[in-house]
Design an enzyme around this catalytic site. Structure first.
Site: not given
Ligand code: IMP
Length: 428
Positions: A13, A16, A39-42, A224, A305
């Site tokens: 977050d 990116k 992932a969540g890219h805005t 990430q 967050r």
């Molecule tokens: P997972 O990737 O869903 O297995 O989550 C593992 C950890 O990575 C958790 O703490 C999630 O909140 C964090 N996480 C996974 N993807 C993202 C992302 O795109 N942004 C921020 N945190 C992430």
């Protein structure tokens, strides 16, 4: 340089998506290389908001080619849904979006196991996104993952799925007390996806290799962040892939090259979603200020967050482990209005000052961050378009970080829009 890797310096977050969108206009190919729909890219373009989970945000640039690389785990439902949403927003992807034949598929049982593992961990839960990412990578490592290419042959896909499902059903029913999953249902569902996603399948590694040889510019969009890297992050509170720069190359199927621009993306403050150590977390009104002003709610899960001052120890570590060549500092506008601004340059604990990132998460939970404190600024900096437009105190903050990290800050983001960016050094 022909290859630029965008990598998050903290726990994801970092902004990116916006930077990839910005750099994407000068790239020929933009690729995601690891992770999946966690992932969540805005990106905000002319007031319109686009949220990406799987497809690189570079797709917003007409005619640019986008790739979902070998190292990804792809949920076909999420992938098709994202294409549909983009189409509704007027973005056509046909002929310029490709997925790797080698990428693994997220299956319905992966999402279930994600949920059950979290429950099993209890207080020690990771706080995953629940998208089945960890269990999908777990199957990949165990060598019974199902890949995109497996969808091509109906019979061998059926055979593979039957064998895996038998084992998964045993675990689901005997350990977690869950009803058995139906082979017929999953098989039919994934055959339906096969028809729709196979037209996007190519050998992406060969495609990227050829593109590089033709002198094209390639942008690798890390998802990430470094501190969530399976090997290099705050294990076990990490994701299951390799968000670091070398992981990007691995996931793209590109060998090590000279002269790569490795752009670290660092937010002007730090945030984390999910569980795990976060030494500079602020559980006070400043933390709330940053969360609300910075709209720090997960783009994938909507979770609030955790927010805190910029962690310079983690930042220096990320620069080292990624070999960053320069930094993009994002969301600088969010700090405006705070009378004093801090960033952490070291941790204090067990009778010493730590400038190197310590890996014992028990230490990280109890150490005291040591801060450099600066005067804030009142001005709204979102319309600044050159470094000189920034107030003196803002410049002082930027230069203090540069002094700490020893690499230049080449890009500064002062707002969510594509144009809200200050360029100090051209990257391509
Ligand atoms: P997972 O990737 O869903 O297995 O989550 C593992 C950890 O990575 C958790 O703490 C999630 O909140 C964090 N996480 C996974 N993807 C993202 C992302 O795109 N942004 C921020 N945190 C992430």
């Amino acid at each position: 340089m022909p290859l630029c890797i965008v990598v998050g310096t903290h726990w994801g977050d970092e902004g990116k998506g916006k930077i990839v969108d910005y750099l994407g206009k000068d790239a020929d190919v933009i690729a995601r290389t690891q992770g999946g729909s966690n992932a969540g890219h805005t990106v905000i373009v002319e007031g319109e908001k686009y949220v990406f989970h799987l497809i690189p945000s570079g797709i917003l640039h007409e005619k640019k080619v986008c790739v979902l690389g070998d190292g990804m785990v792809i949920d076909p439902f999420a992938f098709l849904q994202e294409i549909e949403t983009l189409l509704k927003q007027g973005i056509e992807v046909k002929g310029r979006l490709f997925i790797s034949a080698k990428a693994h598929l997220v299956m319905p049982y992966h999402r279930l196991f994600d949920e059950f593992y979290e429950k099993w961990r209890g207080k020690g839960r990771i706080g995953t996104t629940g998208r089945g990412i960890g269990p999908a990578y777990e199957d990949k490592v165990a060598r019974w993952g199902i890949r995109v290419i497996d969808l091509q042959d109906r019979d061998s896909f059926a055979e593979k799925l039957k064998m895996i499902l038998e084992y998964k059903n045993l675990l689901l029913s005997k350990i977690f007390g869950h009803p058995l999953l139906s082979f017929e249902q999953i098989f039919a569902e994934y055959l339906g996806y096969a028809e729709k996603i196979l037209p996007y399948m190519i050998d992406t590694s060969a495609f990227l290799y050829q593109s590089l040889n033709e002198g094209k510019k390639i942008l690798l969009e890390g998802a990430q962040g470094t501190m969530l890297d399976l090997d290099h992050g705050t294990y076990p509170f990490v994701t299951s892939s390799y968000p670091v720069a070398s992981g990007s190359l691995l996931g793209a199927g590109i060998g090590p090259l000279p002269n790569i621009e490795i752009l670290g993306i660092c937010k002007a403050y730090t945030s984390r979603v999910g569980e795990g150590p976060f030494p500079t977390e602020l559980k006070d009104e400043i933390g709330t200020y940053l969360r609300e002003k910075g709209k720090e709610y997960g783009a994938t899960t909507g979770r609030p967050r955790r927010c805190g001052w910029l962690d310079g120890v983690a930042l220096q570590y990320a620069i080292q482990v990624n070999n960053c060549t320069s930094l993009a500092l994002t969301k600088l506008d969010v700090l405006g209005g705070l009378p004093r601004i801090k960033f952490c340059y070291a941790y204090q604990g067990i009778g010493k000052e730590w400038r190197e990132f310590p890996f014992d998460s028990r230490f990280l939970d109890h150490c005291t961050p040591l801060y450099e404190e600066l005067e804030g600024w009142e001005e709204d900096i979102s319309s600044a378009r050159s470094y000189q437009d920034l107030p003196t105190n803002t410049q002082r903050f930027i230069e203090s970080i540069e002094d700490l990290i020893g690499i230049p800050i080449s890009l500064i983001s002062v707002g969510p829009g594509r144009g809200d960016t200050i360029i100090r050094k051209s990257l391509w």
